[in-house]
Write a protein that holds these residues in place. Structure first.
Motif, PDB file in Angstrom:
ATOM      1  N   PRO A 153      33.732 -44.723 -80.115  1.00 55.51           N
ATOM      2  CA  PRO A 153      34.997 -44.731 -80.853  1.00 55.51           C
ATOM      3  C   PRO A 153      35.587 -43.330 -80.970  1.00 55.51           C
ATOM      4  CG  PRO A 153      33.176 -44.892 -82.382  1.00 55.51           C
ATOM      5  CD  PRO A 153      32.577 -44.975 -81.019  1.00 55.51           C
ATOM      6  N   ARG A 154      36.908 -43.306 -81.114  1.00 54.40           N
ATOM      7  CA  ARG A 154      37.587 -42.019 -81.279  1.00 54.40           C
ATOM      8  C   ARG A 154      38.750 -42.207 -82.238  1.00 54.40           C
ATOM      9  NH1 ARG A 154      40.351 -43.384 -76.270  1.00 54.40           N
ATOM     10  NH2 ARG A 154      42.603 -43.278 -76.656  1.00 54.40           N
ATOM     11  N   ILE A 155      39.232 -41.073 -82.734  1.00 59.89           N
ATOM     12  CA  ILE A 155      40.422 -41.082 -83.571  1.00 59.89           C
ATOM     13  C   ILE A 155      41.450 -40.165 -82.922  1.00 59.89           C
ATOM     14  CG2 ILE A 155      39.525 -39.286 -85.125  1.00 59.89           C
ATOM     15  CD1 ILE A 155      40.991 -40.844 -87.390  1.00 59.89           C
ATOM     16  N   ASP A 156      42.611 -40.729 -82.608  1.00 63.25           N
ATOM     17  CA  ASP A 156      43.706 -39.968 -82.000  1.00 63.25           C
ATOM     18  C   ASP A 156      44.570 -39.369 -83.104  1.00 63.25           C
ATOM     19  OD1 ASP A 156      42.894 -40.618 -79.423  1.00 63.25           O
ATOM     20  OD2 ASP A 156      44.140 -42.419 -79.346  1.00 63.25           O
ATOM     21  N   ILE A 157      44.917 -38.092 -82.950  1.00 60.05           N
ATOM     22  CA  ILE A 157      45.616 -37.336 -83.990  1.00 60.05           C
ATOM     23  C   ILE A 157      46.870 -36.718 -83.391  1.00 60.05           C
ATOM     24  CG2 ILE A 157      45.377 -35.507 -85.716  1.00 60.05           C
ATOM     25  CD1 ILE A 157      42.205 -35.776 -84.800  1.00 60.05           C
ATOM     26  N   ASP A 158      48.029 -37.080 -83.899  1.00 59.07           N
ATOM     27  CA  ASP A 158      49.298 -36.560 -83.398  1.00 59.07           C
ATOM     28  C   ASP A 158      49.684 -35.313 -84.202  1.00 59.07           C
ATOM     29  OD1 ASP A 158      51.973 -36.056 -82.673  1.00 59.07           O
ATOM     30  OD2 ASP A 158      52.285 -38.165 -82.156  1.00 59.07           O
ATOM     31  N   LEU A 159      49.460 -34.162 -83.620  1.00 60.35           N
ATOM     32  CA  LEU A 159      49.717 -32.902 -84.317  1.00 60.35           C
ATOM     33  C   LEU A 159      51.201 -32.667 -84.568  1.00 60.35           C
ATOM     34  CD1 LEU A 159      47.199 -30.506 -82.533  1.00 60.35           C
ATOM     35  CD2 LEU A 159      46.862 -31.839 -84.618  1.00 60.35           C
ATOM     36  N   ARG A 160      52.052 -33.200 -83.697  1.00 61.94           N
ATOM     37  CA  ARG A 160      53.499 -33.038 -83.894  1.00 61.94           C
ATOM     38  C   ARG A 160      53.939 -33.699 -85.192  1.00 61.94           C
ATOM     39  NH1 ARG A 160      54.910 -35.844 -78.362  1.00 61.94           N
ATOM     40  NH2 ARG A 160      53.191 -37.082 -79.217  1.00 61.94           N
ATOM     41  N   LYS A 161      53.360 -34.845 -85.490  1.00 59.70           N
ATOM     42  CA  LYS A 161      53.738 -35.566 -86.704  1.00 59.70           C
ATOM     43  C   LYS A 161      53.202 -34.868 -87.955  1.00 59.70           C
ATOM     44  CE  LYS A 161      54.272 -40.011 -84.384  1.00 59.70           C
ATOM     45  NZ  LYS A 161      53.806 -41.423 -84.256  1.00 59.70           N
ATOM     46  N   ILE A 162      52.031 -34.257 -87.848  1.00 59.44           N
ATOM     47  CA  ILE A 162      51.518 -33.472 -88.974  1.00 59.44           C
ATOM     48  C   ILE A 162      52.472 -32.317 -89.263  1.00 59.44           C
ATOM     49  CG2 ILE A 162      49.663 -31.957 -89.775  1.00 59.44           C
ATOM     50  CD1 ILE A 162      47.698 -33.667 -88.193  1.00 59.44           C
ATOM     51  N   ALA A 163      52.884 -31.607 -88.211  1.00 59.42           N
ATOM     52  CA  ALA A 163      53.814 -30.488 -88.378  1.00 59.42           C
ATOM     53  C   ALA A 163      55.101 -30.956 -89.052  1.00 59.42           C
ATOM     54  CB  ALA A 163      54.116 -29.852 -87.020  1.00 59.42           C
ATOM     55  N   HIS A 164      55.617 -32.089 -88.618  1.00 58.30           N
ATOM     56  CA  HIS A 164      56.847 -32.638 -89.208  1.00 58.30           C
ATOM     57  C   HIS A 164      56.660 -32.922 -90.696  1.00 58.30           C
ATOM     58  CE1 HIS A 164      60.413 -35.240 -89.674  1.00 58.30           C
ATOM     59  NE2 HIS A 164      59.602 -36.012 -90.389  1.00 58.30           N
ATOM     60  N   ASN A 165      55.552 -33.585 -91.042  1.00 58.52           N
ATOM     61  CA  ASN A 165      55.317 -33.921 -92.453  1.00 58.52           C
ATOM     62  C   ASN A 165      55.205 -32.680 -93.330  1.00 58.52           C
ATOM     63  OD1 ASN A 165      55.389 -36.593 -91.734  1.00 58.52           O
ATOM     64  ND2 ASN A 165      53.316 -37.082 -92.420  1.00 58.52           N
ATOM     65  N   VAL A 166      54.527 -31.662 -92.814  1.00 56.54           N
ATOM     66  CA  VAL A 166      54.400 -30.418 -93.578  1.00 56.54           C
ATOM     67  C   VAL A 166      55.777 -29.802 -93.819  1.00 56.54           C
ATOM     68  CG1 VAL A 166      53.562 -28.031 -93.515  1.00 56.54           C
ATOM     69  CG2 VAL A 166      52.051 -29.895 -92.841  1.00 56.54           C
ATOM     70  N   GLN A 167      56.575 -29.733 -92.780  1.00 56.41           N
ATOM     71  CA  GLN A 167      57.905 -29.137 -92.905  1.00 56.41           C
ATOM     72  C   GLN A 167      58.756 -29.892 -93.918  1.00 56.41           C
ATOM     73  OE1 GLN A 167      59.375 -29.170 -88.881  1.00 56.41           O
ATOM     74  NE2 GLN A 167      57.772 -27.797 -88.164  1.00 56.41           N
ATOM     75  N   GLN A 168      58.712 -31.218 -93.860  1.00 57.76           N
ATOM     76  CA  GLN A 168      59.522 -32.032 -94.762  1.00 57.76           C
ATOM     77  C   GLN A 168      59.041 -31.915 -96.213  1.00 57.76           C
ATOM     78  OE1 GLN A 168      62.049 -32.394 -92.340  1.00 57.76           O
ATOM     79  NE2 GLN A 168      62.454 -34.050 -93.783  1.00 57.76           N
ATOM     80  N   LEU A 169      57.728 -31.891 -96.404  1.00 56.93           N
ATOM     81  CA  LEU A 169      57.189 -31.789 -97.761  1.00 56.93           C
ATOM     82  C   LEU A 169      57.457 -30.415 -98.366  1.00 56.93           C
ATOM     83  CD1 LEU A 169      53.867 -33.735 -97.200  1.00 56.93           C
ATOM     84  CD2 LEU A 169      55.673 -34.389 -98.800  1.00 56.93           C
ATOM     85  N   LYS A 170      57.377 -29.371 -97.542  1.00 55.38           N
ATOM     86  CA  LYS A 170      57.705 -28.033 -98.038  1.00 55.38           C
ATOM     87  C   LYS A 170      59.164 -27.970 -98.487  1.00 55.38           C
ATOM     88  CE  LYS A 170      56.621 -24.224 -96.092  1.00 55.38           C
ATOM     89  NZ  LYS A 170      56.180 -23.501 -97.301  1.00 55.38           N
ATOM     90  N   LYS A 171      60.032 -28.580 -97.699  1.00 56.14           N
ATOM     91  CA  LYS A 171      61.456 -28.599 -98.045  1.00 56.14           C
ATOM     92  C   LYS A 171      61.692 -29.414 -99.311  1.00 56.14           C
ATOM     93  CE  LYS A 171      65.969 -29.852 -96.096  1.00 56.14           C
ATOM     94  NZ  LYS A 171      66.674 -30.412 -94.902  1.00 56.14           N
ATOM     95  N   LEU A 172      61.041 -30.572 -99.400  1.00 57.56           N
ATOM     96  CA  LEU A 172      61.218 -31.464-100.550  1.00 57.56           C
ATOM     97  C   LEU A 172      60.762 -30.783-101.836  1.00 57.56           C
ATOM     98  CD1 LEU A 172      61.723 -34.354-101.762  1.00 57.56           C
ATOM     99  CD2 LEU A 172      59.294 -34.797-101.275  1.00 57.56           C
ATOM    100  N   TYR A 173      59.511 -30.364-101.891  1.00 54.74           N
ATOM    101  CA  TYR A 173      58.972 -29.791-103.126  1.00 54.74           C
ATOM    102  C   TYR A 173      59.532 -28.400-103.397  1.00 54.74           C
ATOM    103  CZ  TYR A 173      55.798 -33.706-103.642  1.00 54.74           C
ATOM    104  OH  TYR A 173      55.286 -34.970-103.825  1.00 54.74           O
ATOM    105  N   GLY A 174      59.871 -27.684-102.336  1.00 50.21           N
ATOM    106  CA  GLY A 174      60.457 -26.370-102.514  1.00 50.21           C
ATOM    107  C   GLY A 174      61.812 -26.410-103.188  1.00 50.21           C
ATOM    108  N   SER A 175      62.472 -27.568-103.127  1.00 52.18           N
ATOM    109  CA  SER A 175      63.790 -27.693-103.757  1.00 52.18           C
ATOM    110  C   SER A 175      63.722 -27.530-105.273  1.00 52.18           C
ATOM    111  CB  SER A 175      64.410 -29.049-103.403  1.00 52.18           C
ATOM    112  OG  SER A 175      63.680 -30.119-104.006  1.00 52.18           O
ATOM    113  N   LYS A 176      62.532 -27.714-105.845  1.00 54.46           N
ATOM    114  CA  LYS A 176      62.348 -27.510-107.286  1.00 54.46           C
ATOM    115  C   LYS A 176      61.308 -26.427-107.567  1.00 54.46           C
ATOM    116  CE  LYS A 176      63.673 -32.257-108.457  1.00 54.46           C
ATOM    117  NZ  LYS A 176      63.236 -33.559-109.055  1.00 54.46           N
ATOM    118  N   GLY A 177      61.117 -25.552-106.595  1.00 57.14           N
ATOM    119  CA  GLY A 177      60.262 -24.390-106.805  1.00 57.14           C
ATOM    120  C   GLY A 177      58.776 -24.652-106.772  1.00 57.14           C
ATOM    121  N   ILE A 178      58.372 -25.733-106.103  1.00 59.94           N
ATOM    122  CA  ILE A 178      56.946 -26.065-106.036  1.00 59.94           C
ATOM    123  C   ILE A 178      56.387 -25.725-104.662  1.00 59.94           C
ATOM    124  CG2 ILE A 178      55.260 -27.948-106.079  1.00 59.94           C
ATOM    125  CD1 ILE A 178      56.884 -29.273-108.231  1.00 59.94           C
ATOM    126  N   ASN A 179      55.310 -24.950-104.641  1.00 57.38           N
ATOM    127  CA  ASN A 179      54.603 -24.609-103.417  1.00 57.38           C
ATOM    128  C   ASN A 179      53.520 -25.652-103.155  1.00 57.38           C
ATOM    129  OD1 ASN A 179      53.756 -22.820-101.215  1.00 57.38           O
ATOM    130  ND2 ASN A 179      51.951 -22.452-102.466  1.00 57.38           N
TER     131      ASN A 179
END
Length: 361
Positions: free
Chosen positions: A4-30
């Motif tokens: 068995p293996r687990i496939d990991i899409d790094l592009r989607k991780i990068a996207h989620n990080v960018q979006q969450l930083k933008k979302l929480y950063g809008s109210k000053g949260i790191n």
């Protein structure tokens, strides 16, 4: 490729990080990136750092050592409060730790002084979930002690909710934490740079609140890697929820009765199973079991149904899919299944990078 293996899409991780930083950063949260669910995987940690995560948090020192040896440059936070027996390792390998016990803090101070290190500490306050944390009535005593301990720098106050007792980090709890911080700063004439309000369960509070008060930090794992909040497990708009895919190979496919026959006792899981008789059934056996994965935490992507599992096998209803030996079944995973998958060496980790190349760990 080995299953068995687990496939990991790094592009989607990068996207989620960018979006969450933008979302929480809008109210000053790191946001702090929690790597424990991916076992401190250095390739994944590198994606987090390259997309703006400055602090990586893990509950296992061995995972932190692995990331540091791989050259992942970040501040490292020990997510689980330190054991007394690992105090020296905490000082040597981490920059920040969450704490609630004075005996441990004194031992951290001893090793920090001995190694000429200033170690940053965040004191955890109990706000009702009843896992780790200092009772609010005792926080003054702890702060006073820590401020007098050599080698330690009190940089923040935090809390944990939703993980053990399922208590929501709602506006009342976050306001209480903000009030505690303000009282401590006034009483001790200090500035607390980090006010860590919780984790991926804080999403509903964040979206429903006009401002974050003194909360300026959240520890996120599930939101980054599964694109969900952690109270009701609802998807967060704009995030990928399909970053990870578990693949398991069919090692037997046969027509068999749907109901076991003979005298019934406990199975390998300690349960006394009860199966309905549906006549003959196309059944398949997969080369993966509860030693490798939390079976209740995976959902097949194909038109098959999980019938049960043992330590090394999962048995599926193959009637509609008609899979053959050598075929693979794909599964989505929840948080606890993902945690188990990355904790076992028996599942190959296959990371797919932005150039669509594979790298196997």
């Amino acid at each position: 490729m080995i299953l068995p293996r687990i496939d990991i899409d790094l592009r989607k991780i990068a996207h989620n990080v960018q979006q969450l930083k933008k979302l929480y950063g809008s109210k000053g949260i790191n946001i702090i990136g929690v790597t424990k669910v991916v076992g401190g995987n250095p390739i994944i940690a590198d994606v987090l750092v390259k997309n703006g995560i400055e602090i990586l948090a893990d509950s296992r020192i061995s995972n932190i050592i692995k990331m540091r040896k791989a050259g992942i440059r970040a501040q490292y936070l020990l997510l689980r409060i330190p054991a007394l027996s690992e105090a020296e390792e905490v000082i040597i390998h981490t920059h920040i730790s969450l704490n609630s016990e004075l005996a441990v803090l004194k031992k951290l101070s001893e090793y920090a002084s001995r190694n000429h290190i200033v170690h940053k500490v965040v004191l955890m306050v109990e706000l009702g979930d009843l896992r780790e944390g200092i009772m609010p009535s005792e926080i003054n005593t702890h702060v006073k002690e820590v401020l007098n301990l050599e080698g330690l720098a009190l940089v923040g106050i935090g809390t944990n909710l939703a993980c053990f007792g399922g208590i929501s980090p709602d506006a009342h709890k976050m306001n209480e934490l903000s009030s505690i911080v303000e009282r401590l700063e006034e009483k001790f004439k200090i500035t607390l740079a980090m006010v860590s309000g919780g984790n991926s369960a804080n999403y509903n509070w964040f979206t429903s609140s006009k401002d974050a008060g003194r909360i300026n930090s959240l520890r996120l794992g599930e939101s980054i890697f599964l694109g969900r909040e952690a109270l009701c497990r609802k998807p967060i708009p704009g995030l990928f929820t399909d970053i990870f895919t578990l693949m398991a190979e069919v090692i037997e496919a046969k027509i068999k009765p749907s109901q076991p026959y003979g005298e019934v006792y406990q199975n390998a899981n300690g349960d006394v199973p009860n199966f309905k008789n549906k006549g003959l059934m196309n059944r398949a056996v997969l080369a993966i079991g509860i030693q490798d994965i939390i079976v209740s935490g995976i959902v097949p992507k194909q038109n098959v149904a999980i019938l049960g599992s043992s330590s090394d096998h999962i048995v599926i209803d193959n009637t509609r899919a008609s899979l053959k030996v050598g075929d693979a079944v794909a599964f989505d995973l929840n948080y606890i299944a993902l945690l188990r998958a990355f904790s076992t060496p028996h599942i190959t980790k296959n990371t797919i990078d932005i150039y669509e190349c594979a790298s196997i760990l």
